[in-house]
Motif scaffolding. Structure first.
Motif, PDB file in Angstrom:
ATOM      1  N   GLY A 177       0.800  -1.075   0.018  1.00 53.65           N
ATOM      2  CA  GLY A 177      -0.125   0.099  -0.118  1.00 53.65           C
ATOM      3  C   GLY A 177       0.807   1.132   0.195  1.00 53.65           C
ATOM      4  O   GLY A 177       1.805   1.402   0.612  1.00 53.65           O
ATOM      5  N   THR A 178       0.435   2.471  -0.471  1.00 46.57           N
ATOM      6  CA  THR A 178       1.091   3.475  -0.366  1.00 46.57           C
ATOM      7  C   THR A 178       0.158   4.739  -0.128  1.00 46.57           C
ATOM      8  O   THR A 178      -1.177   4.643  -0.217  1.00 46.57           O
ATOM      9  CB  THR A 178       1.441   3.847  -2.007  1.00 46.57           C
ATOM     10  N   THR A 179       0.807   5.735   0.377  1.00 45.55           N
ATOM     11  CA  THR A 179      -0.018   6.877   0.743  1.00 45.55           C
ATOM     12  C   THR A 179       0.330   8.108   0.189  1.00 45.55           C
ATOM     13  O   THR A 179       0.151   9.153   0.731  1.00 45.55           O
ATOM     14  CB  THR A 179      -0.097   7.237   2.364  1.00 45.55           C
ATOM     15  N   ALA A 212      -8.089  10.001   0.506  1.00 46.97           N
ATOM     16  CA  ALA A 212      -9.134   8.859   0.477  1.00 46.97           C
ATOM     17  C   ALA A 212      -8.586   7.625   1.327  1.00 46.97           C
ATOM     18  O   ALA A 212      -8.575   6.439   0.932  1.00 46.97           O
ATOM     19  CB  ALA A 212      -9.242   8.111  -1.204  1.00 46.97           C
ATOM     20  N   SER A 213      -8.393   7.881   2.658  1.00 46.78           N
ATOM     21  CA  SER A 213      -7.882   7.250   3.522  1.00 46.78           C
ATOM     22  C   SER A 213      -8.984   6.208   4.133  1.00 46.78           C
ATOM     23  O   SER A 213     -10.003   6.882   4.676  1.00 46.78           O
ATOM     24  CB  SER A 213      -7.390   7.723   4.703  1.00 46.78           C
ATOM     25  N   LEU A 214      -8.845   5.096   4.502  1.00 45.60           N
ATOM     26  CA  LEU A 214      -9.907   4.019   4.811  1.00 45.60           C
ATOM     27  C   LEU A 214      -9.868   4.282   6.326  1.00 45.60           C
ATOM     28  O   LEU A 214     -10.866   4.017   6.901  1.00 45.60           O
ATOM     29  CB  LEU A 214      -9.919   2.572   4.254  1.00 45.60           C
ATOM     30  N   ALA A 215      -8.910   4.773   6.594  1.00 48.64           N
ATOM     31  CA  ALA A 215      -8.748   4.843   8.303  1.00 48.64           C
ATOM     32  C   ALA A 215      -9.750   6.014   8.783  1.00 48.64           C
ATOM     33  O   ALA A 215     -10.139   6.024   9.908  1.00 48.64           O
ATOM     34  CB  ALA A 215      -7.325   5.257   8.667  1.00 48.64           C
ATOM     35  N   GLY A 258     -12.463  -0.924   7.010  1.00 50.88           N
ATOM     36  CA  GLY A 258     -11.620  -1.263   5.927  1.00 50.88           C
ATOM     37  C   GLY A 258     -11.879  -2.682   5.140  1.00 50.88           C
ATOM     38  O   GLY A 258     -11.385  -3.282   4.558  1.00 50.88           O
ATOM     39  N   LEU A 259     -13.012  -3.415   5.736  1.00 50.76           N
ATOM     40  CA  LEU A 259     -13.549  -4.945   5.476  1.00 50.76           C
ATOM     41  C   LEU A 259     -14.595  -4.594   4.484  1.00 50.76           C
ATOM     42  O   LEU A 259     -15.594  -3.697   4.761  1.00 50.76           O
ATOM     43  CB  LEU A 259     -14.047  -5.579   6.711  1.00 50.76           C
ATOM     44  N   ILE A 260     -14.560  -5.397   3.459  1.00 54.03           N
ATOM     45  CA  ILE A 260     -15.676  -5.202   2.572  1.00 54.03           C
ATOM     46  C   ILE A 260     -15.749  -6.908   2.110  1.00 54.03           C
ATOM     47  O   ILE A 260     -15.270  -7.609   2.223  1.00 54.03           O
ATOM     48  CB  ILE A 260     -15.453  -4.473   1.218  1.00 54.03           C
ATOM     49  N   VAL A 264      -9.166  -4.434   2.788  1.00 57.30           N
ATOM     50  CA  VAL A 264      -8.609  -3.772   1.677  1.00 57.30           C
ATOM     51  C   VAL A 264      -7.716  -2.778   1.865  1.00 57.30           C
ATOM     52  O   VAL A 264      -7.362  -1.731   0.911  1.00 57.30           O
ATOM     53  CB  VAL A 264     -10.035  -3.037   0.777  1.00 57.30           C
ATOM     54  N   THR A 265      -7.146  -2.331   3.152  1.00 59.48           N
ATOM     55  CA  THR A 265      -6.356  -1.605   3.447  1.00 59.48           C
ATOM     56  C   THR A 265      -4.977  -2.066   3.602  1.00 59.48           C
ATOM     57  O   THR A 265      -4.833  -3.292   3.294  1.00 59.48           O
ATOM     58  CB  THR A 265      -6.609  -0.829   4.778  1.00 59.48           C
ATOM     59  N   ASN A 266      -3.917  -1.220   3.904  1.00 61.29           N
ATOM     60  CA  ASN A 266      -2.523  -1.765   3.943  1.00 61.29           C
ATOM     61  C   ASN A 266      -2.104  -1.767   5.256  1.00 61.29           C
ATOM     62  O   ASN A 266      -0.972  -1.722   5.613  1.00 61.29           O
ATOM     63  CB  ASN A 266      -1.670  -0.728   3.063  1.00 61.29           C
ATOM     64  N   ARG A 267      -2.909  -1.948   6.132  1.00 62.61           N
ATOM     65  CA  ARG A 267      -2.706  -2.210   7.534  1.00 62.61           C
ATOM     66  C   ARG A 267      -3.676  -3.390   8.145  1.00 62.61           C
ATOM     67  O   ARG A 267      -4.636  -3.623   7.583  1.00 62.61           O
ATOM     68  CB  ARG A 267      -3.171  -0.982   8.628  1.00 62.61           C
ATOM     69  N   ASP A 268      -3.084  -3.897   9.240  1.00 64.91           N
ATOM     70  CA  ASP A 268      -3.916  -4.952   9.754  1.00 64.91           C
ATOM     71  C   ASP A 268      -5.452  -4.443  10.454  1.00 64.91           C
ATOM     72  O   ASP A 268      -5.247  -3.244  10.925  1.00 64.91           O
ATOM     73  CB  ASP A 268      -3.173  -5.659  10.846  1.00 64.91           C
ATOM     74  N   ILE A 269      -6.316  -5.101  10.339  1.00 70.14           N
ATOM     75  CA  ILE A 269      -7.511  -4.666  11.122  1.00 70.14           C
ATOM     76  C   ILE A 269      -8.055  -5.841  12.009  1.00 70.14           C
ATOM     77  O   ILE A 269      -8.088  -6.895  11.709  1.00 70.14           O
ATOM     78  CB  ILE A 269      -8.451  -4.584  10.062  1.00 70.14           C
ATOM     79  N   SER A 270      -8.380  -5.358  13.086  1.00 73.81           N
ATOM     80  CA  SER A 270      -8.952  -6.241  14.266  1.00 73.81           C
ATOM     81  C   SER A 270     -10.517  -6.546  13.843  1.00 73.81           C
ATOM     82  O   SER A 270     -11.135  -5.679  13.320  1.00 73.81           O
ATOM     83  CB  SER A 270      -8.853  -5.513  15.591  1.00 73.81           C
ATOM     84  N   LEU A 271     -10.973  -7.722  14.284  1.00 72.92           N
ATOM     85  CA  LEU A 271     -12.237  -8.097  14.046  1.00 72.92           C
ATOM     86  C   LEU A 271     -13.012  -7.736  15.152  1.00 72.92           C
ATOM     87  O   LEU A 271     -14.408  -7.885  14.959  1.00 72.92           O
ATOM     88  CB  LEU A 271     -12.441  -9.541  13.709  1.00 72.92           C
TER      89      LEU A 271
END
Length: 598
Positions: A264-266, A337-340, A345-347, A369-376
């Motif tokens: 991912g890139t910002t 357009a940051s999902l954070a 960021g889950l789809i 779909v993000t470039n970082r880990d996501i907790s459930l």
């Protein structure tokens, strides 16, 4: 030469010649020679809020402060419209060509019919569209009354450095010799510079942008028949019963987000420019916005203000205060357009729902779909069954607690988080073919949730009806402003202008595989069902095989283009229900048991 360039070294312009029909000279009357130059404001277009180096015009270069300089290219030829009047007669002449001799000067000729009194003659000039230059804005035609129609393109090529710039010269008298005239070109309107960045793990194309302002318009008419040319804006391109007043334009050649390796890139994309003109004498009272839009949201139209039920236009840049736009200036909008900064960021990226009667071949694929880990934590999968007025709610905080009899989970993979760009699969089947395929695929974690006609859950419950992914709770009442849906499939929400209420349409789905394709859309959470995002294939083509990744399209998949009634086995059937009809909510708590609440 009127184009936009982002560095002088990158400008390699070709000579432009008008069609022979346009360049043919008048055979009667007097030929007038005109000397032309750029005024100081057109030579230096100053940015109010420059975000790094950029430029607008050929040769366009920017200094360290972001100021933009504009110049012609010697040898270029530019088509012109010439309005002439002597107080008694008037008309617009075509066929004249501005021949550029230096970066600031040029000359052209035009033929005045004999009926005109040269002692009283005045001329006004507008620059037309250059051949092979399709960005920017230009005069498309000018009528005999001096009304110059100005238009912007349907599509911007963000990879091109060439832009048309609408220049004009107001009414000027002939020189004392009666056979020549000196004019100065001024730029009409302002440039809106746009760039974007995103933390999406997958690269997504920007399909269009929308410009929302109470004073700016992308199209209009400039009347050159008076000493002070009058600007008359045209209607907004999006004007839904005067509810939405927005202009929009397609964009090719720019994307945001990571590459195929999920790195991912910002970083901001290279800026591109659109042209707009503020209505003269009208004070702006609204903060201007620029929206970045995907393909599906672009085709669905307006940028609704009441967007708590729709995330179509959640990526935008808003000015800090109302701007009084000045002709010749450039204004930058940087869209993050940051999902954070959104609802998650889950789809849902793949969905297959068979009938329970022929087996538990049902699964839902969920992708980070993000470039970082996501907790459930705080994520829920919800299924609505309108015929029984029931919600089936599955908390995703710990996937191990949803697993049936400790089957099929992938060892050493977390059950409480989803890594950047990876996928989990919630399956209601222990199918001998499907499960091994999932384990060998890109799926990060597999959960066999079980389910049957007598023991439904969010994966099997509400057979062939809408599925919702929620964050921070499981509420899916569209009439509730705190509605927390972040992604859903099979439900479309529309705003009724007459009643000012939202209508919920639940679609009945046949036994097919649905997936989101990486190529088709800004892959972000959505609250509104966007059929343009999805592709589908029938049960026979699917063959019960778990695809197990954030999918690319293949030759078995077809676009989901509508809701034509064709039988429950093939298409969506529209069923009108609202979430107010829900009477029962069935949860799957941590202990795996079910309970019913009202």
């Amino acid at each position: 030469m009127t184009v936009v360039c982002f560095s002088a070294a990158s400008c390699q312009e070709q000579d432009i010649y008008p069609d022979s029909a346009q360049s043919a000279a008048h055979k009667e009357g007097v030929t007038i020679t005109a000397d032309a130059e750029l005024d100081a404001n057109s030579q230096k277009i100053i940015s109010h809020a420059a975000q790094g180096a950029a430029a607008t015009r050929a040769t366009l270069s920017a200094d360290r402060s972001g100021n933009i300089t504009y110049s012609w290219e010697a040898g270029a030829e530019i088509p012109l419209f010439v309005y002439i009047t002597d107080g008694t007669h008037h008309e617009t002449l075509t066929g004249s060509v501005l021949k550029v001799v230096s970066e600031k000067r040029g000359h052209f000729q035009f033929n005045v019919p004999d009926k005109y009194n040269l002692d009283n003659l005045k001329i006004a000039v507008a620059i037309g569209k250059e051949n092979h230059v399709d960005n920017g804005a230009w005069i498309t035609k000018m009528d005999t009354e001096g009304n110059a129609k100005i238009a912007t393109p349907a599509v911007i090529d963000a990879t091109s450095h060439k832009y048309n710039i609408p220049l004009y010269a107001s009414l000027s008298p002939l020189n004392k010799d009666g056979k020549s005239v000196s004019i100065t070109f001024t730029m009409l309107g302002s440039w809106i510079g746009i760039r974007a960045k995103s933390d999406m793990a997958y690269q997504s194309n920007i399909h269009s942008i929308a410009l929302e302002s109470d004073v700016l318009h992308m199209d209009g008419t400039l009347n050159l028949s008076t000493a002070r040319p009058a600007w008359i804006p045209r209607n907004y391109r999006i004007d839904l019963e005067h509810k939405e007043k927005t202009d929009t334009i397609r964009v090719n050649g720019t994307s945001i987000g990571g590459s195929g390796d999920r790195a991912g890139t910002t970083r901001y994309s290279k800026p591109f420019y659109v042209w707009a003109k503020a209505t003269s004498g009208q004070e702006s009272r609204q903060k201007a916005r620029v929206y970045v839009r995907g393909k599906a949201v672009s085709t669905m139209g307006a940028t609704f203000k009441e967007d708590k039920f729709s995330m179509r236009d959640k990526f935008f840049s808003e000015a800090k205060c109302p701007i009084q736009f000045i002709d010749g200036d450039t204004y930058y909008f940087s869209v993050d357009a940051s999902l954070a900064d959104t609802d998650g960021g889950l789809i849902m990226t793949e969905y297959y729902h068979n009938t329970i009667a022929i087996g538990e071949y049902n699964w839902i694929e969920i992708t980070n779909v993000t470039n970082r880990d996501i907790s459930l934590e705080d994520y829920y999968l919800v299924s609505y069954h309108p015929e029984t007025a029931s919600l089936y709610v599955m908390a995703l905080a710990d996937l191990a607690k949803l697993n049936r009899k400790n089957r099929d989970m992938i060892p050493d993979h977390s059950t409480t988080m989803v890594p950047a760009g990876r996928t989990i699969c919630l399956a209601a089947s222990g199918h001998a073919i499907g499960i091994p395929k999932v384990k060998k695929s890109n799926v990060y974690q597999l959960v066999s949730t079980g389910g049957s006609a007598a023991y439904m859950n969010a994966v099997t419950g509400g057979v062939r009806y809408a599925k919702f992914l929620c964050k921070g709770g499981w509420n899916i009442d569209f009439n509730d402003p705190k509605c927390n849906i972040v992604d859903n499939f099979g439900c479309r929400v529309t705003y009724d202008l007459a009643t000012k209420k939202y209508l919920t349409f639940i679609y009945y789905q046949g036994p097919v595989v649905f997936l989101r394709s990486k190529e088709d859309e800004l892959n972000v959470p959505q609250k509104n069902f966007l059929p343009e995002v999805w592709n589908w294939r029938g049960l026979n083509a699917a063959g019960f095989s778990y695809l197990g990744s954030f999918n690319d399209k293949d030759d078995k998949m077809g676009p989901l283009t509508g809701y034509a009634p064709g039988g429950k086995e093939h298409y969506f059937i529209k069923l009108l229900w609202t979430m107010n009809d829900v009477r029962y909510t069935k949860f799957q708590p941590e202990d795996g048991d079910w309970h019913t609440g009202k």
